[in-house]
Every structure is written in structure tokens, then in C-alpha cells.
Enzyme design. Structure first.
Site, mmCIF file in Angstrom:
data_model
loop_
_atom_site.group_PDB
_atom_site.id
_atom_site.type_symbol
_atom_site.label_atom_id
_atom_site.label_comp_id
_atom_site.label_asym_id
_atom_site.label_seq_id
_atom_site.Cartn_x
_atom_site.Cartn_y
_atom_site.Cartn_z
ATOM 1 N N GLY A 127 -11.726 -32.712 5.655
ATOM 2 C CA GLY A 127 -11.940 -33.581 4.498
ATOM 3 C C GLY A 127 -10.814 -33.413 3.486
ATOM 4 N N ARG A 161 -15.296 -17.065 4.897
ATOM 5 C CA ARG A 161 -16.700 -16.738 5.171
ATOM 6 C C ARG A 161 -17.021 -17.172 6.588
ATOM 7 N NH1 ARG A 161 -16.710 -20.527 0.868
ATOM 8 N NH2 ARG A 161 -16.827 -22.625 1.751
ATOM 9 N N ASP A 169 -12.189 -25.830 9.731
ATOM 10 C CA ASP A 169 -12.510 -26.291 8.374
ATOM 11 C C ASP A 169 -11.309 -26.994 7.738
ATOM 12 O OD1 ASP A 169 -14.027 -26.669 6.131
ATOM 13 O OD2 ASP A 169 -13.901 -24.601 5.425
ATOM 14 N N TRP A 218 -7.820 -32.233 3.979
ATOM 15 C CA TRP A 218 -6.559 -32.711 4.575
ATOM 16 C C TRP A 218 -6.426 -34.216 4.337
ATOM 17 C CZ3 TRP A 218 -5.312 -36.378 8.209
ATOM 18 C CH2 TRP A 218 -4.039 -36.300 8.793
ATOM 19 N N HIS A 221 -11.419 -36.098 10.123
ATOM 20 C CA HIS A 221 -12.130 -35.613 11.314
ATOM 21 C C HIS A 221 -11.443 -36.129 12.584
ATOM 22 C CE1 HIS A 221 -15.185 -33.832 8.903
ATOM 23 N NE2 HIS A 221 -15.724 -34.962 8.495
ATOM 24 N N ASN A 225 -24.809 -29.285 8.756
ATOM 25 C CA ASN A 225 -24.019 -30.519 8.596
ATOM 26 C C ASN A 225 -24.867 -31.793 8.676
ATOM 27 O OD1 ASN A 225 -21.014 -29.282 10.296
ATOM 28 N ND2 ASN A 225 -21.483 -29.342 8.116
HETATM 29 C C1 FPP Z 1 -15.123 -29.062 8.606
HETATM 30 O O1 FPP Z 1 -14.252 -29.761 7.755
HETATM 31 C C2 FPP Z 1 -15.225 -29.744 9.880
HETATM 32 C C3 FPP Z 1 -16.377 -30.291 10.386
HETATM 33 C C4 FPP Z 1 -17.659 -30.245 9.652
HETATM 34 C C5 FPP Z 1 -16.409 -30.991 11.666
HETATM 35 C C6 FPP Z 1 -15.441 -30.554 12.700
HETATM 36 C C7 FPP Z 1 -15.186 -31.708 13.587
HETATM 37 C C8 FPP Z 1 -14.017 -31.973 14.206
HETATM 38 C C9 FPP Z 1 -12.865 -31.075 14.195
HETATM 39 C C10 FPP Z 1 -13.798 -33.250 14.971
HETATM 40 C C11 FPP Z 1 -14.767 -33.563 16.035
HETATM 41 C C12 FPP Z 1 -14.987 -32.448 16.994
HETATM 42 C C13 FPP Z 1 -14.743 -32.513 18.316
HETATM 43 C C14 FPP Z 1 -15.104 -31.365 19.194
HETATM 44 C C15 FPP Z 1 -14.105 -33.680 18.950
HETATM 45 P P1 FPP Z 1 -14.832 -30.307 6.383
HETATM 46 O O2 FPP Z 1 -15.227 -31.727 6.594
HETATM 47 O O3 FPP Z 1 -15.917 -29.423 5.883
HETATM 48 O O4 FPP Z 1 -13.571 -30.225 5.478
HETATM 49 P P2 FPP Z 1 -13.559 -29.971 3.903
HETATM 50 O O5 FPP Z 1 -14.110 -28.585 3.681
HETATM 51 O O6 FPP Z 1 -12.101 -30.065 3.577
HETATM 52 O O7 FPP Z 1 -14.374 -31.047 3.260
#
Ligand code: FPP
Length: 253
Positions: free
Chosen positions: A28, A199, A25, A30, A42, A73
Site C-alpha cells: 500500500g 513485528r 508488507d 509503495w 498488491h 485482513n
Molecule cells: C501487506 O501490505 C500485504 C498484504 C496484506 C497482501 C500481500 C499480497 C500480495 C503480495 C499479492 C498477492 C499475493 C500472491 C501470493 C499472489 P499492506 O497492504 O499492508 O501495505 P501497507 O502496510 O503499506 O499498507
């Protein structure tokens, strides 16, 4: 500071978690903190995926499961969903040789039929080609939800009972486990969640019944080998009691 290779070796002196699950997590946030787009977050997160997988393999984990895309998602803005699918395809293409050369078995759990063909095809191909590898099982949770998984298992078991293949009153935990998408994977010992949120967000609900939980404020793009080692070290400090007393688990009944 201790070199990372020494930290990794030191972890092997104590029992390791067999199966580690990670809720990745904070991509976004970051990116937003750096004036960059969520998609760039991402992308940097996929570099963490590569580094953490390498480190997990070096440390000697049996199984690593990464929550890469949840069932929920799909409701994100379409351009973000498309960018994540592109990144997944890129990852599966770029990491193919490394996964095969390092004896990693690539696996996936989730409603995989919902993935676009341009992700499903390289995924299925790498899954088939790496199926005989015994080094470490890397599972990508894609279009995954724990409730959705339990519901699919309940449906399959209900159908088996209706068809006379299963006696409802004889149903065991093993039967339910065998109906889950994670069939064959070891129980989850440690769940790590990055970015300060505390969570489970529908991740491996059945499988992590007795998992130790480690929450860190580090955002996923900054989570690398060192942070994985720190989480495993924290796990090794915990006393796992499985409902028993401290004295019982220490063998002093
Ligand atoms: C959560 O961060 C992350 C995700 C919904 C996607 C995870 C995907 C990756 C790490 C990259 C692609 C995966 C692979 C296996 C190559 P968020 O976007 O919810 O962050 P935020 O809470 O700060 O908005």
C-alpha cells in the site's frame, strides 16, 4: 556489482536456511508514494512473489512460506479484499505451469474454508497436482493467523483426549506440531519482514520460535531476488545458539 547468479551460487557454499517465511508488507505504501492505488501495489507485489519464488528455488531452499492474507485482513475495505482474492486467483492460474515445470509443491495454510470458491478451487487443484513434487514447498498462508492455528490445534487435541485417543499427560511437542496446519514442514529458520515494520503480526508463532529475524526497509514490491539473497546472506552471518552458550555451539564445551 556481482551478478545475481554468482550471489546465488555463493550462498550455496554455506548452510542455507531450510525454511524461510516472509511477511510481505508495504504494498500500500509503495503505491501511495507513487500516486497509485493500493491495489496496484498488491499487483506489483504479486510480481515480487513470482521473482522471489524463482530465486528461492534456484538457491535451493527446501521451503518458502509467504504471508499472503492474514486472518485479520478480512476486515480491510471490501474492495481491497476482493482485489486481493482476484489477484490470488490470477496468480494460481498464471503460475500453474511454472510451478509444475519447476518441481514446486504448492501448499496452503490457514482457514482455507473462508476463501471464496473461485480461489479455493484453483488452489486445491494445484495443490493436488503438485503434491508429489519434491523441488521446494511453496506455502501460501491464506486467511492465516498463528493464534488461530494454535487454537485449532488445541481444540483438536482436546477432542482427541476427550475421545480417549490421547493421554493429556503424555502430550508431546511432536503431537502439537502434528496438529498444526504446517504439519510436515521443517521448522522456520528465517523470517523476513519488509517495509521497516518490526513485528511478527501473528505469523508462524510456534514455528518461528528459534527463527532468525531479518527486517528490511524495502517495500515488498521492490523486494526481488537480490533482496532475498541479501537476507539469506545476513542469516548466514548469525550464530544460532538455541539457548546454549557461544562456546557450546562452537563445539568447545
Ligand atoms: C501487506 O501490505 C500485504 C498484504 C496484506 C497482501 C500481500 C499480497 C500480495 C503480495 C499479492 C498477492 C499475493 C500472491 C501470493 C499472489 P499492506 O497492504 O499492508 O501495505 P501497507 O502496510 O503499506 O499498507
Amino acid at each position: 556489482m556481482e551478478p545475481i547468479s554468482e550471489f546465488e551460487s555463493r550462498l550455496k557454499e554455506r548452510p542455507l536456511p531450510q525454511h524461510v517465511g516472509v511477511i510481505m508488507d508495504g504494498n500500500g505504501r509503495w503505491a501511495e508514494a507513487r500516486g497509485r492505488t493500493r491495489i496496484e501495489g498488491h499487483r506489483e507485489g504479486s510480481n515480487s512473489v513470482r521473482e522471489v519464488t524463482r530465486a528461492a528455488r534456484r538457491v535451493g531452499l527446501e521451503a518458502l512460506t509467504l504471508y499472503a492474507f492474514s486472518a485479520q485482513n478480512w476486515a480491510r475495505p471490501p474492495e481491497e479484499v476482493a482485489a486481493l482474492m482476484d489477484l490470488l486467483r490470477e496468480y494460481l492460474t498464471r503460475e500453474r505451469a511454472e510451478i509444475l515445470d519447476n518441481g514446486i509443491r504448492l501448499h496452503a495454510v490457514g482457514a482455507l474454508d473462508k476463501l471464496p470458491a473461485y480461489v479455493r478451487e484453483p488452489l486445491e487443484s494445484l495443490r493436488a497436482e503438485s503434491a508429489g513434487n519434491t523441488g521446494m514447498t511453496l506455502t501460501l498462508a491464506l486467511s492465516y493467523g498463528g493464534r488461530e492455528e494454535l487454537l485449532a490445534a488445541a481444540r483438536a487435541l482436546a477432542c482427541a483426549a476427550r475421545d480417549g485417543a490421547l493421554k493429556p499427560e503424555a502430550l508431546t511437542e511432536g503431537d502439537l506440531e502434528a496438529a498444526l496446519w504446517t504439519k510436515g514442514l521443517p521448522p522456520v529458520d528465517l523470517v523476513i519482514r519488509t517495509s521497516g515494520e518490526k513485528r511478527l503480526s501473528n505469523f508462524l508463532l510456534w514455528q518461528s520460535a528459534y527463527a532468525e529475524l531479518v527486517f528490511t526497509d524495502v517495500m515488498w514490491p521492490d523486494f526481488r531476488a537480490l533482496q532475498l539473497c541479501e537476507a539469506i546472506a545476513a542469516f548466514q552471518q548469525r550464530e544460532r545458539r538455541y539457548g546454549l552458550t557461544g562456546a557450546q555451539t562452537q563445539g568447545q564445551t
